[in-house]
Design a protein around this motif. Structure first.
Motif, PDB file in Angstrom:
ATOM      1  N   SER A 286       0.830  -1.206   0.000  1.00 23.59           N
ATOM      2  CA  SER A 286       0.000   0.000   0.000  1.00 23.59           C
ATOM      3  C   SER A 286       0.863   1.254   0.000  1.00 23.59           C
ATOM      4  O   SER A 286       0.598   2.208  -0.744  1.00 23.59           O
ATOM      5  CB  SER A 286      -0.922  -0.023   1.223  1.00 23.59           C
ATOM      6  N   ALA A 287       1.921   1.263   0.809  1.00 23.84           N
ATOM      7  CA  ALA A 287       2.821   2.417   0.844  1.00 23.84           C
ATOM      8  C   ALA A 287       3.549   2.600  -0.478  1.00 23.84           C
ATOM      9  O   ALA A 287       3.745   3.730  -0.943  1.00 23.84           O
ATOM     10  CB  ALA A 287       3.823   2.254   1.980  1.00 23.84           C
ATOM     11  N   ALA A 288       3.940   1.496  -1.112  1.00 21.28           N
ATOM     12  CA  ALA A 288       4.679   1.584  -2.375  1.00 21.28           C
ATOM     13  C   ALA A 288       3.837   2.232  -3.467  1.00 21.28           C
ATOM     14  O   ALA A 288       4.341   3.024  -4.275  1.00 21.28           O
ATOM     15  CB  ALA A 288       5.133   0.192  -2.813  1.00 21.28           C
ATOM     16  N   VAL A 289       2.548   1.910  -3.514  1.00 22.60           N
ATOM     17  CA  VAL A 289       1.663   2.549  -4.489  1.00 22.60           C
ATOM     18  C   VAL A 289       1.596   4.048  -4.229  1.00 22.60           C
ATOM     19  O   VAL A 289       1.666   4.873  -5.153  1.00 22.60           O
ATOM     20  CB  VAL A 289       0.251   1.932  -4.431  1.00 22.60           C
ATOM     21  N   THR A 290       1.482   4.409  -2.963  1.00 22.11           N
ATOM     22  CA  THR A 290       1.283   5.809  -2.602  1.00 22.11           C
ATOM     23  C   THR A 290       2.479   6.678  -2.946  1.00 22.11           C
ATOM     24  O   THR A 290       2.314   7.806  -3.431  1.00 22.11           O
ATOM     25  CB  THR A 290       0.960   5.910  -1.095  1.00 22.11           C
ATOM     26  N   VAL A 291       3.694   6.209  -2.687  1.00 25.09           N
ATOM     27  CA  VAL A 291       4.867   7.031  -2.975  1.00 25.09           C
ATOM     28  C   VAL A 291       5.085   7.197  -4.476  1.00 25.09           C
ATOM     29  O   VAL A 291       5.805   8.096  -4.898  1.00 25.09           O
ATOM     30  CB  VAL A 291       6.149   6.472  -2.314  1.00 25.09           C
ATOM     31  N   GLY A 292       4.429   6.369  -5.275  1.00 27.10           N
ATOM     32  CA  GLY A 292       4.596   6.448  -6.718  1.00 27.10           C
ATOM     33  C   GLY A 292       3.728   7.490  -7.389  1.00 27.10           C
ATOM     34  O   GLY A 292       3.789   7.637  -8.614  1.00 27.10           O
ATOM     35  N   ARG A 293       2.914   8.206  -6.600  1.00 28.45           N
ATOM     36  CA  ARG A 293       2.077   9.260  -7.177  1.00 28.45           C
ATOM     37  C   ARG A 293       1.945  10.421  -6.202  1.00 28.45           C
ATOM     38  O   ARG A 293       2.223  10.276  -5.018  1.00 28.45           O
ATOM     39  CB  ARG A 293       0.720   8.718  -7.593  1.00 28.45           C
ATOM     40  N   ALA A 294       1.525  11.561  -6.719  1.00 28.11           N
ATOM     41  CA  ALA A 294       1.546  12.791  -5.930  1.00 28.11           C
ATOM     42  C   ALA A 294       0.488  12.781  -4.839  1.00 28.11           C
ATOM     43  O   ALA A 294      -0.639  12.328  -5.045  1.00 28.11           O
ATOM     44  CB  ALA A 294       1.332  13.997  -6.840  1.00 28.11           C
ATOM     45  N   GLY A 295       0.870  13.302  -3.674  1.00 25.95           N
ATOM     46  CA  GLY A 295      -0.060  13.454  -2.572  1.00 25.95           C
ATOM     47  C   GLY A 295      -0.377  12.140  -1.895  1.00 25.95           C
ATOM     48  O   GLY A 295       0.163  11.083  -2.238  1.00 25.95           O
ATOM     49  N   ALA A 296      -1.266  12.209  -0.894  1.00 25.46           N
ATOM     50  CA  ALA A 296      -1.678  11.020  -0.157  1.00 25.46           C
ATOM     51  C   ALA A 296      -2.741  10.297  -0.975  1.00 25.46           C
ATOM     52  O   ALA A 296      -3.931  10.533  -0.824  1.00 25.46           O
ATOM     53  CB  ALA A 296      -2.204  11.410   1.214  1.00 25.46           C
ATOM     54  N   SER A 297      -2.298   9.413  -1.858  1.00 25.62           N
ATOM     55  CA  SER A 297      -3.206   8.737  -2.800  1.00 25.62           C
ATOM     56  C   SER A 297      -3.019   7.231  -2.677  1.00 25.62           C
ATOM     57  O   SER A 297      -2.316   6.606  -3.473  1.00 25.62           O
ATOM     58  CB  SER A 297      -2.917   9.202  -4.231  1.00 25.62           C
ATOM     59  N   PRO A 298      -3.642   6.611  -1.670  1.00 22.91           N
ATOM     60  CA  PRO A 298      -3.455   5.182  -1.435  1.00 22.91           C
ATOM     61  C   PRO A 298      -4.198   4.338  -2.460  1.00 22.91           C
ATOM     62  O   PRO A 298      -5.089   4.834  -3.160  1.00 22.91           O
ATOM     63  CB  PRO A 298      -4.044   4.985  -0.030  1.00 22.91           C
ATOM     64  N   PRO A 299      -3.877   3.055  -2.537  1.00 29.92           N
ATOM     65  CA  PRO A 299      -4.500   2.197  -3.554  1.00 29.92           C
ATOM     66  C   PRO A 299      -5.916   1.786  -3.193  1.00 29.92           C
ATOM     67  O   PRO A 299      -6.305   1.784  -2.029  1.00 29.92           O
ATOM     68  CB  PRO A 299      -3.584   0.972  -3.559  1.00 29.92           C
ATOM     69  N   ASP A 300      -6.673   1.410  -4.210  1.00 30.31           N
ATOM     70  CA  ASP A 300      -7.918   0.700  -3.957  1.00 30.31           C
ATOM     71  C   ASP A 300      -7.598  -0.793  -3.877  1.00 30.31           C
ATOM     72  O   ASP A 300      -6.435  -1.208  -4.028  1.00 30.31           O
ATOM     73  CB  ASP A 300      -8.977   1.021  -5.005  1.00 30.31           C
ATOM     74  N   ALA A 301      -8.604  -1.611  -3.637  1.00 32.20           N
ATOM     75  CA  ALA A 301      -8.363  -3.036  -3.416  1.00 32.20           C
ATOM     76  C   ALA A 301      -7.747  -3.715  -4.638  1.00 32.20           C
ATOM     77  O   ALA A 301      -6.853  -4.558  -4.515  1.00 32.20           O
ATOM     78  CB  ALA A 301      -9.658  -3.721  -3.013  1.00 32.20           C
ATOM     79  N   ALA A 302      -8.206  -3.341  -5.827  1.00 32.21           N
ATOM     80  CA  ALA A 302      -7.678  -3.964  -7.039  1.00 32.21           C
ATOM     81  C   ALA A 302      -6.219  -3.600  -7.250  1.00 32.21           C
ATOM     82  O   ALA A 302      -5.395  -4.460  -7.616  1.00 32.21           O
ATOM     83  CB  ALA A 302      -8.515  -3.541  -8.245  1.00 32.21           C
ATOM     84  N   GLU A 303      -5.868  -2.337  -7.029  1.00 30.63           N
ATOM     85  CA  GLU A 303      -4.469  -1.918  -7.172  1.00 30.63           C
ATOM     86  C   GLU A 303      -3.580  -2.629  -6.158  1.00 30.63           C
ATOM     87  O   GLU A 303      -2.467  -3.062  -6.488  1.00 30.63           O
ATOM     88  CB  GLU A 303      -4.355  -0.409  -6.994  1.00 30.63           C
ATOM     89  N   LEU A 304      -4.058  -2.748  -4.935  1.00 27.17           N
ATOM     90  CA  LEU A 304      -3.267  -3.429  -3.912  1.00 27.17           C
ATOM     91  C   LEU A 304      -3.053  -4.897  -4.282  1.00 27.17           C
ATOM     92  O   LEU A 304      -1.940  -5.425  -4.157  1.00 27.17           O
ATOM     93  CB  LEU A 304      -3.960  -3.311  -2.557  1.00 27.17           C
ATOM     94  N   ASP A 305      -4.100  -5.551  -4.740  1.00 32.64           N
ATOM     95  CA  ASP A 305      -3.969  -6.958  -5.135  1.00 32.64           C
ATOM     96  C   ASP A 305      -2.971  -7.121  -6.272  1.00 32.64           C
ATOM     97  O   ASP A 305      -2.191  -8.079  -6.302  1.00 32.64           O
ATOM     98  CB  ASP A 305      -5.329  -7.513  -5.555  1.00 32.64           C
ATOM     99  N   THR A 306      -2.987  -6.183  -7.210  1.00 31.88           N
ATOM    100  CA  THR A 306      -2.048  -6.270  -8.343  1.00 31.88           C
ATOM    101  C   THR A 306      -0.604  -6.222  -7.853  1.00 31.88           C
ATOM    102  O   THR A 306       0.242  -7.010  -8.289  1.00 31.88           O
ATOM    103  CB  THR A 306      -2.300  -5.117  -9.319  1.00 31.88           C
ATOM    104  N   VAL A 307      -0.318  -5.301  -6.928  1.00 33.19           N
ATOM    105  CA  VAL A 307       1.041  -5.201  -6.400  1.00 33.19           C
ATOM    106  C   VAL A 307       1.405  -6.450  -5.600  1.00 33.19           C
ATOM    107  O   VAL A 307       2.515  -6.978  -5.725  1.00 33.19           O
ATOM    108  CB  VAL A 307       1.171  -3.942  -5.524  1.00 33.19           C
ATOM    109  N   LEU A 308       0.497  -6.951  -4.813  1.00 34.30           N
ATOM    110  CA  LEU A 308       0.772  -8.132  -4.001  1.00 34.30           C
ATOM    111  C   LEU A 308       1.079  -9.338  -4.882  1.00 34.30           C
ATOM    112  O   LEU A 308       1.947 -10.161  -4.534  1.00 34.30           O
ATOM    113  CB  LEU A 308      -0.410  -8.426  -3.089  1.00 34.30           C
ATOM    114  N   HIS A 309       0.392  -9.467  -6.000  1.00 34.69           N
ATOM    115  CA  HIS A 309       0.638 -10.598  -6.881  1.00 34.69           C
ATOM    116  C   HIS A 309       1.997 -10.514  -7.567  1.00 34.69           C
ATOM    117  O   HIS A 309       2.497 -11.533  -8.076  1.00 34.69           O
ATOM    118  CB  HIS A 309      -0.477 -10.694  -7.929  1.00 34.69           C
ATOM    119  N   ARG A 310       2.591  -9.333  -7.585  1.00 36.07           N
ATOM    120  CA  ARG A 310       3.918  -9.169  -8.178  1.00 36.07           C
ATOM    121  C   ARG A 310       5.025  -9.428  -7.181  1.00 36.07           C
ATOM    122  O   ARG A 310       6.196  -9.506  -7.548  1.00 36.07           O
ATOM    123  CB  ARG A 310       4.061  -7.764  -8.729  1.00 36.07           C
ATOM    124  N   MET A 311       4.680  -9.517  -5.901  1.00 33.50           N
ATOM    125  CA  MET A 311       5.698  -9.669  -4.859  1.00 33.50           C
ATOM    126  C   MET A 311       6.193 -11.115  -4.770  1.00 33.50           C
ATOM    127  O   MET A 311       5.453 -12.052  -5.015  1.00 33.50           O
ATOM    128  CB  MET A 311       5.123  -9.229  -3.504  1.00 33.50           C
TER     129      MET A 311
END
Length: 311
Positions: A286-311
């Motif tokens: 969740s933090a990794a998604v947020t630092v990749g874009r401007a401001g406090a913009s956390p992921p939604d569930a689909a974005e989080l799942d996408t990153v987790l599947h890449r780990m």
């Protein structure tokens, strides 16, 4: 499992006025507790935020931002201006803050007690509202699990000794605590953050999570320590990264059935190393998604799942 309608966040909203060299100011909705509420809503939890907002342009911007994600915003009717923070970013995207904040939160009635309460940051140290927040934790924790993030802002912490005592009180009232290594360094200068986290664990929480920026994160629990590395990410800025980590961690704990009054016993009895590793993975992603874009913009569930599947 926790009913997602039972998540309550108590704390400040702040208009983050982001300043970059040779660029116009940008205003982003912010405030650590508000960011956590927004992150939880983005992850599918129907979350209530108890806060203060002014009847001004910044207040309208923040309210629209939060309600657009599904956050139920409750205020105490204060007429004070919406708090603001000038956020200056360096060449690496690291943020420093200058605040204009008044926090006078009064009591607000709730239709039913929540199953989980999160708080932290300015809301727990800035008076007179901080007294209201602590009283709410003391009242609600009999039927709710509690999480806390000191999210230290040195300019607003007041007397150091008093700030440490308040942080330790909130730790003792909590089941889950998250802090950064910078928070711990300010609170306990020169002390190993692992030792500080272990001392906090002994005060009452079931787990203490510590973020270390690009060096990853670790968790301290009764049977030892678990660590994860930070995910590779092209950093735009670090605004809201710790808050996204917190919302990701709470999301994972809820999925494991470890929040809420019914989950407290499991949280303290069944929080094994594999579960904590999964919590840290969700939080770090969740933090990794947020630092990749401007401001406090956390992921939604689909974005989080996408990153987790890449780990």
């Amino acid at each position: 499992m926790l009913d997602s309608s039972d998540l309550l966040v108590i704390g400040e909203c702040v208009a983050d006025i982001v300043r970059l060299p040779d660029a116009a100011d940008r205003v982003h909705p912010g405030g650590s507790p508000a960011n956590v509420a927004y992150g939880l809503a983005r992850l599918g939890h129907a979350t209530t935020l108890l806060t203060q907002l002014g009847a001004d342009a910044n207040g309208r911007l923040i309210r629209d931002h939060l309600t657009g994600a599904g956050v139920d915003v409750r205020t105490d009717g204060s007429t004070a201006p919406t708090p603001s923070a000038a956020v200056t970013l360096d060449g690496a995207g690291r943020a420093t803050y200058t605040f204009e904040i008044t926090w006078t939160l009064g009591a607000v009635s709730l239709e039913r007690p929540p199953a989980h309460v999160h708080t932290g940051s300015i809301a727990t140290v800035s008076e007179p509202g901080a007294t209201t927040v602590v009283a709410a934790l003391e009242s609600l924790r009999a039927a709710a699990t509690v999480s806390y993030d000191p999210n230290v802002r040195p300019e607003l912490m007041g007397d150091h000794g008093a700030a440490v005592r308040r942080a330790e009180l909130c730790v003792a009232l909590s089941d889950v605590v998250k802090a950064s290594d910078e928070d711990l360094e300010w609170l306990y200068p020169g002390e190993d953050p692992v030792r500080a986290a272990e001392r906090w664990l002994a005060a009452g929480p079931a787990v203490v999570l510590v973020t270390r920026g690009g060096d990853g994160a670790f968790a301290v629990l009764p049977d030892g320590r678990v660590s994860v590395e930070a995910l590779p990410s092209e950093v735009v800025d670090t605004v809201g990264a710790g808050d996204a980590f917190m919302s990701g961690a709470l999301h994972a704990l809820a999925a494991h059935g470890l929040l809420g009054a019914a989950g407290r016993e499991r949280l303290r009895a069944a929080l094994d190393r594999a579960t904590v590793t999964d919590v840290l993975r969700h939080a770090a992603a969740s933090a990794a998604v947020t630092v990749g874009r401007a401001g406090a913009s956390p992921p939604d569930a689909a974005e989080l799942d996408t990153v987790l599947h890449r780990m």
